[in-house]
Design an enzyme around this catalytic site. Structure first.
Site, short mmCIF file in Angstrom:
data_model
loop_
_atom_site.label_atom_id
_atom_site.label_comp_id
_atom_site.label_asym_id
_atom_site.label_seq_id
_atom_site.Cartn_x
_atom_site.Cartn_y
_atom_site.Cartn_z
N THR A 155 1.43 1.03 -0.52
CA THR A 155 1.38 0.74 -1.95
C THR A 155 0.92 2.00 -2.67
OG1 THR A 155 -0.81 -0.26 -1.59
CG2 THR A 155 1.08 -1.76 -1.77
N LYS A 181 -1.98 0.14 6.36
CA LYS A 181 -1.87 0.61 4.98
C LYS A 181 -3.16 0.28 4.26
CE LYS A 181 -1.17 -1.29 1.58
NZ LYS A 181 -2.11 -1.73 0.47
N THR A 192 -6.20 -3.64 -1.10
CA THR A 192 -5.58 -4.50 -0.15
C THR A 192 -5.11 -3.62 0.97
OG1 THR A 192 -4.81 -5.81 -1.93
CG2 THR A 192 -3.69 -6.15 0.17
N GLU A 278 -7.77 5.89 -2.92
CA GLU A 278 -7.06 6.18 -4.17
C GLU A 278 -7.72 7.32 -4.93
OE1 GLU A 278 -5.01 1.85 -5.05
OE2 GLU A 278 -6.99 2.27 -5.91
N ASN A 404 -6.05 2.82 -11.08
CA ASN A 404 -6.38 1.40 -11.18
C ASN A 404 -6.39 0.88 -12.62
OD1 ASN A 404 -7.09 0.16 -8.42
ND2 ASN A 404 -7.96 2.21 -8.36
#
Length: 409
Positions: A155, A181, A192, A278, A404
């Site tokens: 993702t 992932k 997630t 991230e 985000n």
């Protein structure tokens, strides 16, 4: 002895993989579905999120892993998490399993499913079922197929995450491979982020579950990116026995060797997730030394890598050791702050910055050089016992907020 090899979910005997672009993600042409298949039935083990809000695939897989003897296939989609979707979400899992069953002529209850992506959206079942039909004939036991599957489940990940090893059991070569992932919403408590492990080892199902649960507690449960425990956290381990080793039915030498191999795979994948957080620019590791209990060691180590102030300091290459000592202090674990030693270590060297709870006469320039590398390690010696633990996280950057702030847009 663990031998690291190039590979992923197809490295072990009898496992095939496939991927496809089903059109689940809006405005994307990237593959968004992956398939893992074993030519024979696999004993399975799994750990799952302890978030009370858990996704429909978690519910489906827990029932299969804990109640069924064998599994044959896993289908994963990215783009939609199938979480907070009510009965329609549960029905979607059954429809997926039925589509896998029809495509490969295997029992419905031997089919596992996993999803990652936006919470609250329903799975587009026409696209999902068409994707399964498209992938089934293209399943291959190749390195390329494994890599494409690892890419398809990404993702906000910036890179695919794969690993494979070989160990020797009863004179037989046994392979363990996997992919995962995860980059955001990472604070596993499984108990997630998705992880899929395949092995050709012959092992008792109960022992496989026991090993998986213990290793996950020391690997995936010791990483954090942002403190958010996902609704979809899942680790699945499939063992098909095609290595023809003497089946592991007790905690003998073969079990210890298998455990070591599985531990390497799960720990390596854990670190890959933490390092690809991230917006992250580096993997941040905390080695906690000499705590009174193992639990104290884990709590202390994880408190450091989850501290936003510490993570921001790591991003700024700032040796702000007070933030580390503060994070240790509010962790809830017992220790004496006036006995703590703290070191920073990286490829640029190792530097003690705190001795017995007080700053040393260290060089800020040298500290900055050490903190400018990837990865960065903080070593915290509380000198209170004999138990150690390691936790992994990442720095906190401007890009984390950017990613985000408009994740659904």
């Amino acid at each position: 002895m663990v031998k690291i090899i190039d590979g992923g979910v197809t490295a072990a005997n009898g496992f095939a993989a496939a991927s496809t672009h089903a059109g689940i993600k809006k405005n994307s042409t990237k593959d968004d579905m992956a398939f893992i298949f074993s030519k024979v039935g696999c004993v399975t083990a799994g750990t799952f999120t302890l978030n009370k809000v858990f996704a429909a695939p978690v519910k489906w897989d827990k029932a299969r892993v804990y109640s069924e003897d064998l599994a044959r296939a896993v289908v994963i989609n990215s783009g939609v998490a199938n979480a907070c979707t009510g009965k329609e979400g549960d029905d979607a899992c059954l429809m997926e399993a039925e589509a896998i069953s029809e495509a490969l002529s295997v029992p419905v209850n031997s089919c596992l499913v996993a999803s990652t992506g936006v919470i609250g959206a329903q799975l587009p079942m026409t696209e999902i079922c068409n994707g399964i039909k498209a992938m089934a004939p293209s399943l291959e036991e190749t390195r390329e197929a494994a890599n494409k599957a690892a890419v398809a489940i990404m993702t906000t990940d910036t890179k695919p995450k794969e690993v494979a090893v070989e160990v020797e059991l009863s004179g037989k070569k046994v392979t363990i491979g996997g992919m995962c992932k995860g980059a955001g919403m990472i604070h596993p408590n499984m108990a997630t982020m998705l992880c899929f492990i395949t092995t050709d080892a012959a092992i008792d199902k109960k022992l496989l579950q026991e090993a998986t649960s213990a290793i996950v507690d020391d690997s995936f449960n010791m990483i954090s990116v942002d403190g958010d425990t996902s609704t979809n956290d899942t680790v699945l381990v499939l063992a098909n026995g095609l290595a023809n080793n003497e089946k592991i039915v007790s905690k003998n030498e073969d079990y210890k060797n298998f455990y070591e191999g599985l531990s390497y795979v799960l720990t390596d994948l854990s670190k890959k997730i933490a390092g690809d957080g991230e917006g992250a620019t580096c993997l941040f590791e905390c080695q906690l030394k000499n705590a009174k209990t193992k639990q104290d060691a884990k709590i202390l180590a994880k408190s450091v890598i989850t501290s936003n102030l510490t993570k921001a300091a790591i991003f700024g290459h700032d040796a702000n050791w007070g933030r580390i000592l503060c994070a240790l202090g509010y962790s809830g674990a017992e220790f004496d702050p006036e006995k703590v030693d703290i070191f920073f270590e990286s490829a640029a060297g190792k530097l003690q910055i705190v001795k017995d709870g007080v700053a040393t006469d260290y060089s800020e320039d040298e500290a900055t050089k050490i903190l400018s590398q990837n990865p960065v390690v903080a070593i915290c010696d509380v000198k209170d016992g004999e138990y150690d633990a390691t936790a992994w996280g990442c720095d906190l950057t401007f890009d984390y907020v950017k990613i985000n702030a408009d994740y659904r847009s």
